[in-house]
Design a protein around this motif. Structure first.
Motif, PDB file in Angstrom:
ATOM      1  N   CYS A  72       0.839  -1.204   0.000  1.00 44.49           N
ATOM      2  CA  CYS A  72       0.000   0.000   0.000  1.00 44.49           C
ATOM      3  C   CYS A  72       0.873   1.252   0.000  1.00 44.49           C
ATOM      4  O   CYS A  72       0.542   2.243   0.637  1.00 44.49           O
ATOM      5  CB  CYS A  72      -0.961  -0.002   1.183  1.00 44.49           C
ATOM      6  SG  CYS A  72      -0.188  -0.120   2.822  1.00 44.49           S
ATOM      7  N   GLY A  77      -3.327   3.053  -4.430  1.00 42.95           N
ATOM      8  CA  GLY A  77      -3.979   2.266  -3.395  1.00 42.95           C
ATOM      9  C   GLY A  77      -3.397   0.868  -3.288  1.00 42.95           C
ATOM     10  O   GLY A  77      -2.383   0.551  -3.922  1.00 42.95           O
ATOM     11  N   LEU A 108      -3.027   3.227   3.063  1.00 42.33           N
ATOM     12  CA  LEU A 108      -4.033   2.386   3.707  1.00 42.33           C
ATOM     13  C   LEU A 108      -3.611   2.254   5.158  1.00 42.33           C
ATOM     14  O   LEU A 108      -2.433   2.050   5.452  1.00 42.33           O
ATOM     15  CB  LEU A 108      -4.089   1.006   3.046  1.00 42.33           C
ATOM     16  CG  LEU A 108      -5.389   0.196   3.190  1.00 42.33           C
ATOM     17  CD1 LEU A 108      -6.574   0.955   2.581  1.00 42.33           C
ATOM     18  CD2 LEU A 108      -5.259  -1.172   2.560  1.00 42.33           C
TER      19      LEU A 108
END
Length: 361
Positions: A72, A77, A108
């Motif tokens: 991440c 993403g 994330l």
């Protein structure tokens, strides 16, 4: 998936368990020096490694492969590495131990990253390594801290139960931080330190007292395996593949009783329970709080006593050097006798004055 942008160096704060693009059929570099009987040799791979012959890798004496599952660290993403399933299947078919690793990043949160990782595991089996690679790469700007790392490991445990957790970090970054919660989460350290980076093991990594011990050591990015070169090589202790649990407080959170050793100078089970709990809190002890010291208790004690002048091996076999360091600790707590490595009633009284503090309840 775009390639990483960071140039890796042995002295860098952040190292990655991924190698440079390889070609099938490349000459295999010289193998690692012979490991001790209990050690295992292996490698780690990412989507940049192609053409590895895993049957040949096993025949060369490698025993495990840790495969990049995803990460991440990109603004796009979280993602799963395109080569991940093929590496896992190839290593498994060759009879190698298998691990799966996730690259931390800014895009994330730790709990959500753990969920994504678990949800996208390929052919995970109990006993496989589940590793977190902690470094700053590509679009990321911040190294995950102790709270982030421990959150990831604990969330993975909530999802899969007991497992084999490896915490990958460079020794430079390790020594720059504090990892109490990560130790308490039960994570085995996979330390990255390359030394001369010539494909041979440079000796044990320098943890600077910031982790109880290393379980695995990524010691070069200039190795060879299965007809491919260069690849990252690691050495692991046999216990690095043990399932672990988080280290929880004793007795469901009930406080431990104080030890009478502070008065009578006679060490007993309560003193050792309190010692084990102190070592659980401060030094990564993961054994039972049962008042029956054994090699795991003594190894954690030796690790802690490096703060008090202990310079011997972390082997769980206490001797004169271990007890002399314990006497130095006791001397800060009322002991006034010689530092001779011979524990007697006065030595135990001083140590027990320390261990009876409320913070070790």
């Amino acid at each position: 998936m775009r390639r990483r942008t960071l140039i890796r160096a042995a002295a860098a704060t952040a190292l990655a368990p991924a190698g440079i693009l390889t070609a099938a059929g490349a000459a295999t570099a010289a193998g690692p020096p012979r490991a001790q009987a209990a050690d295992l040799e292996g490698l780690d791979v990412s989507n940049n490694q192609l053409g590895i012959d895993y049957a040949r890798t096993a025949a060369e004496g490698r025993q495990f492969v840790i495969v990049k599952a995803g990460g991440c660290q990109l603004t796009e993403g979280p993602y799963t590495s395109s080569s991940y399933p093929g590496h896992v299947d190839g290593a498994r078919a060759a009879g190698l131990r298998v691990g799966h690793y996730w690259l931390s990043g800014d895009f994330l949160g730790p709990a959500a990253a753990a969920d994504y990782f678990v949800d996208h595991l390929h052919d995970y089996r109990v006993g496989d390594v589940l590793a977190l690679d902690v470094e700053v790469l590509d679009d990321s700007t911040r190294l995950w801290n102790d709270a982030d790392v421990s959150t990831w490991f604990n969330r993975v445990r909530e999802r899969v139960g007991s497992y084999v957790p490896w915490f990958y970090i460079s020794t430079g970054a390790l020594r720059a931080g504090t990892w109490t919660a990560t130790v308490a989460a039960g994570a085995h350290l996979w330390a990255a330190s390359w030394g001369a980076n010539d494909g041979t093991w440079p000796g044990a990594p320098d943890l600077g007292g910031h982790y109880p011990d290393w379980a695995a050591h990524q010691y070069t990015s200039a190795g060879g395996a299965g007809g491919a070169s260069p690849v990252d090589l690691s050495r692991a202790r046999s216990w690095a593949f043990d399932l672990t649990e988080a280290t929880d407080p004793p007795s469901g959170g009930d406080p431990l009783p104080k030890t009478s050793t502070e008065q009578d100078g006679v060490p007993g089970p309560v003193m050792w329970q309190r010692t084990q709990n102190w070592l659980r809190i401060e030094s990564g002890y993961t054994g039972p709080i049962d008042g029956a010291p054994g090699p795991r208790t003594y190894a954690a004690l030796q690790q802690n006593l490096r703060n008090w002048g202990y310079t011997g091996p972390i082997d769980g076999v206490p001797g004169t050097n271990t007890w002399a360091a314990l006497q130095r600790l006791a001397a800060r707590n009322g002991y006034t006798g010689p530092i001779d490595g011979v524990m007697g009633p006065n030595s135990w009284r001083g140590f027990s004055h320390f261990i009876n503090q409320d913070r070790w309840n």
